[in-house]
Motif scaffolding. Structure first.
Motif, PDB file in Angstrom:
ATOM      1  N   CYS A 153      13.521   4.439  -4.078  1.00  0.00           N
ATOM      2  CA  CYS A 153      12.965   3.351  -4.890  1.00  0.00           C
ATOM      3  C   CYS A 153      12.037   2.434  -4.116  1.00  0.00           C
ATOM      4  O   CYS A 153      11.179   1.767  -4.696  1.00  0.00           O
ATOM      5  N   THR A 198       9.931  -4.186  -1.752  1.00  0.00           N
ATOM      6  CA  THR A 198       8.768  -5.077  -1.710  1.00  0.00           C
ATOM      7  C   THR A 198       8.722  -5.745  -0.346  1.00  0.00           C
ATOM      8  O   THR A 198       9.658  -5.642   0.457  1.00  0.00           O
ATOM      9  N   VAL A 216       7.223   0.202  -3.523  1.00  0.00           N
ATOM     10  CA  VAL A 216       7.885   0.443  -4.801  1.00  0.00           C
ATOM     11  C   VAL A 216       6.882   1.070  -5.753  1.00  0.00           C
ATOM     12  O   VAL A 216       5.664   0.992  -5.544  1.00  0.00           O
ATOM     13  N   LYS A 223       5.336   6.232  -2.802  1.00  0.00           N
ATOM     14  CA  LYS A 223       6.550   5.493  -3.141  1.00  0.00           C
ATOM     15  C   LYS A 223       7.703   5.963  -2.264  1.00  0.00           C
ATOM     16  O   LYS A 223       7.923   7.147  -2.060  1.00  0.00           O
TER      17      LYS A 223
END
Length: 606
Positions: free
Chosen positions: A61, A64, A113, A138
């Motif tokens: 996932c 940030t 992300v 990602k």
């Protein structure tokens, strides 16, 4: 001495000592983070055993920029959403992993992300060195360089690069075995050493990460008891290793090295393997999180169960049942090296016959190892006369003896282990089966049969005993006599009748009839040693299981004893109906089969 608050840098290094013992420990934390991030593919790159460089890349996932800064602070985690620490379902929840690694190495953290921008942050031995935008797909990319470079006291205790690499590879293998739905790739010094695809089932993943032979020499396990479930594969007792490193144990998908589980595994194979041999297993235990505590060790390698006896009984009983169901199965094919040891010798062409004609010997030229050794101008007859002493010293041709059959021999296809055809070196029985040649170690096979009869005695069917004409007194030290006296009722079920005879002696009145004439002194000494030597955590019944194995060895048919054909066949028939007869009490095979197509290969027919 006054009390002072430790500086943050030193606190992080102390925390690193709990989590980061070696490169493999740091790699474990990084791969576990990737798994918890929902990755479907994890790539690992190792340089110089992990001491120079560790690199983990995943497609999870991501994080940030703000989350990355928080992840590098101590006691910050995304793996524990509530305060219920006992209900953790992720691979871990400690917040010390990333900051601890960063405090003793140069750590580069890159992440992005979905739909966001990538960010990069570099921490050099606890100090932020750089940060800024990064271009990547990602997921997360972590690089650890120069581990313990500024902590020489820790670095000097690391092993060689090859040993550290082996530990790193073992960590990844165990995590990959726990998650067959994730693809794993490992490279070491630029060479790919592991590549397994995702979406596999457990058995396929185990086969891909262990030896190829395990698939053909293993047994599936599937046991349920209440809310607990045990699955996986275990090796036949005859397929074993000299170290326990090939035992893969998992609790709720977490690799562990728990003493309770290892002890239960040893108990399941107690009388099937020698003490210095270990089975190859991959066992997966799934139980409710409320029934297990995973927080008893900083590295999460040990667990604590609410009901340890239930778990131990489940493992021992489940594995025993699986092994019992396979009867006399053993590693049936001989090793390829054994086949290659057979040699096909060239057959020499027949020489012309020699003899006498009119009182004079008529022979061709004399040859030795294919060369003409007849001296020029010398009579051939004189050369033969000189070679006569060597010829007379040659071994006699092989001879055999046939027995008159009193009944028609049974057909080989009627029995799995075939029909006895002879005996080699008074040690090995040769039998003909429908699909090949069976060779049986008579001592190892009979040792197993005697042990199973003794175990029946422990199950309530007493073993017939043979009273001694004169009871024999055996002198031992007092603790040994105490142990024998306490176990006397159970030993009586095994056919050994003894009683206390003073503070440092016992009197033996009977021994198992099946053992025949044995050295009573040695037998009792061995039983006393076994009662004292096995793990104190074992109950008396488990210890007696191991004692029975010692007793069986005393009364078995010894190598070197000539057996008649009916005795050989009786031994084969008893093996076919006796559990575990495929291996002796020390884990060695009692029989091997040479398939018919292998025999034909030896003679060039295939």
């Amino acid at each position: 001495m006054s009390i002072r608050r430790l500086p943050e840098k030193l606190v992080n290094r102390i925390a690193a000592g709990e989590v980061v013992e070696r490169p493999a420990a740091a790699l474990k934390e990084l791969v576990e983070n990737a798994i918890d991030a929902g990755a479907t593919r994890i790539s690992v790159r190792i340089a110089e055993g992990g001491m120079a460089r560790l690199e983990v890349e995943d497609d999870g996932c991501g994080m940030t920029a703000a989350e990355m800064a928080l992840a590098l602070e101590r006691h910050a985690t995304s793996k524990l959403p509530t305060d219920a620490i006992e209900d953790v379902t992720t691979m871990g929840f400690r917040g010390e992993a990333l900051p601890s690694i960063a405090s003793v190495a140069r750590l580069t953290l890159e992440s992005r992300v979905a739909g966001g921008d990538g960010w990069r942050r570099v921490v050099d031995n606890g100090a932020v060195a750089a940060e800024g935008p990064a271009a990547l797909a990602k997921g997360t990319h972590v690089v650890v360089e120069d581990l313990f470079a500024r902590v020489p006291a820790r670095r000097k205790f690391l092993r060689s690069p090859r040993s550290e690499y082996a530990a790193c590879l073992d960590v990844v293998k165990r995590l990959a075995m726990a998650r067959p739905d994730i693809a794993f790739v490992v490279e070491h010094d630029g060479r790919r050493v592991l590549d397994v695809q995702g979406g596999q089932d457990r058995l396929s993943r185990v086969a891909a990460l262990t030896q190829r032979e395990l698939a053909a020499n293993s047994i599936g396990v599937d046991v349920e008891r209440g809310e607990a479930r045990l699955g996986g594969v275990i090796s036949l007792p005859t397929y074993n290793r000299g170290i326990a490193d090939h035992q893969y144990l998992f609790v709720n998908g977490r690799p562990v090295k728990d003493r309770l589980l290892v002890g239960a595994l040893r108990g399941a194979y107690a009388d099937l393997l020698a003490r210095d041999r270990h089975p190859v297993v991959a066992l997966f235990l799934d139980i409710p999180t409320s029934e297990v505590d995973v927080n008893v060790h900083p590295a999460k390698t040990e667990v604590r169960f609410r009901d340890p006896q239930l778990i131990r009984g489940m493992i021992v009983g489940g594995l025993r049942r699986a092994l019992d169901e396979h009867g006399f199965r053993s590693v049936q094919r001989p090793a390829e090296a054994a086949l290659s040891a057979w040699q096909q010798e060239p057959v020499p062409s027949p020489e012309p016959a020699t003899g006498f004609l009119f009182g004079r010997r008529t022979e061709p030229a004399v040859h030795l190892f294919g060369a003409d050794i007849t001296p020029p101008g010398e009579d051939v007859a004189r050369v033969y006369d000189r070679l006569v002493p060597f010829a007379s010293a040659a071994p006699a041709p092989p001879s055999g003896r046939a027995e008159v059959a009193v009944a028609p021999p049974p057909m080989a296809d009627e029995y799995p282990l075939g029909i006895a055809r002879g005996q080699i070196a008074n040690t090995y029985i040769v039998a003909e089966a429908e699909d090949g040649l069976v060779i049986v170690d008579q001592h190892a096979a009979h040792e197993r049969l005697v042990l199973e009869q003794l175990r029946h005695g422990m199950a309530g069917r007493a073993v017939p005993s043979q009273g001694l004409l004169l009871p024999e007194v055996v002198e031992l030290d007092e603790p040994a006599c105490d142990r024998l006296e306490a176990a006397a009722p159970q030993l009586a079920a095994l056919g050994v009748e003894l009683e206390r005879f003073g503070p440092a002696a016992v009197m033996v009145r009977a021994t198992p009839a099946m053992l025949g004439a044995i050295d009573t002194q040695k037998l009792v000494n061995d039983i006393a040693d076994d009662l004292a030597g096995y793990d104190a955590a074992l109950g008396l019944s488990e210890k007696l299981e191991l004692v029975a194995a010692t007793m069986a060895c005393h009364g078995s048919v010894r190598a070197g004893r000539t057996l008649s054909v009916p005795e050989m066949n009786a031994l084969l028939r008893q093996m076919e109906v006796t559990p575990h007869s495929g291996q002796c009490n020390h884990g060695r095979p009692t029989w091997v089969k040479l398939a018919m197509h292998d025999v034909e290969r030896l003679f060039g027919r295939k």
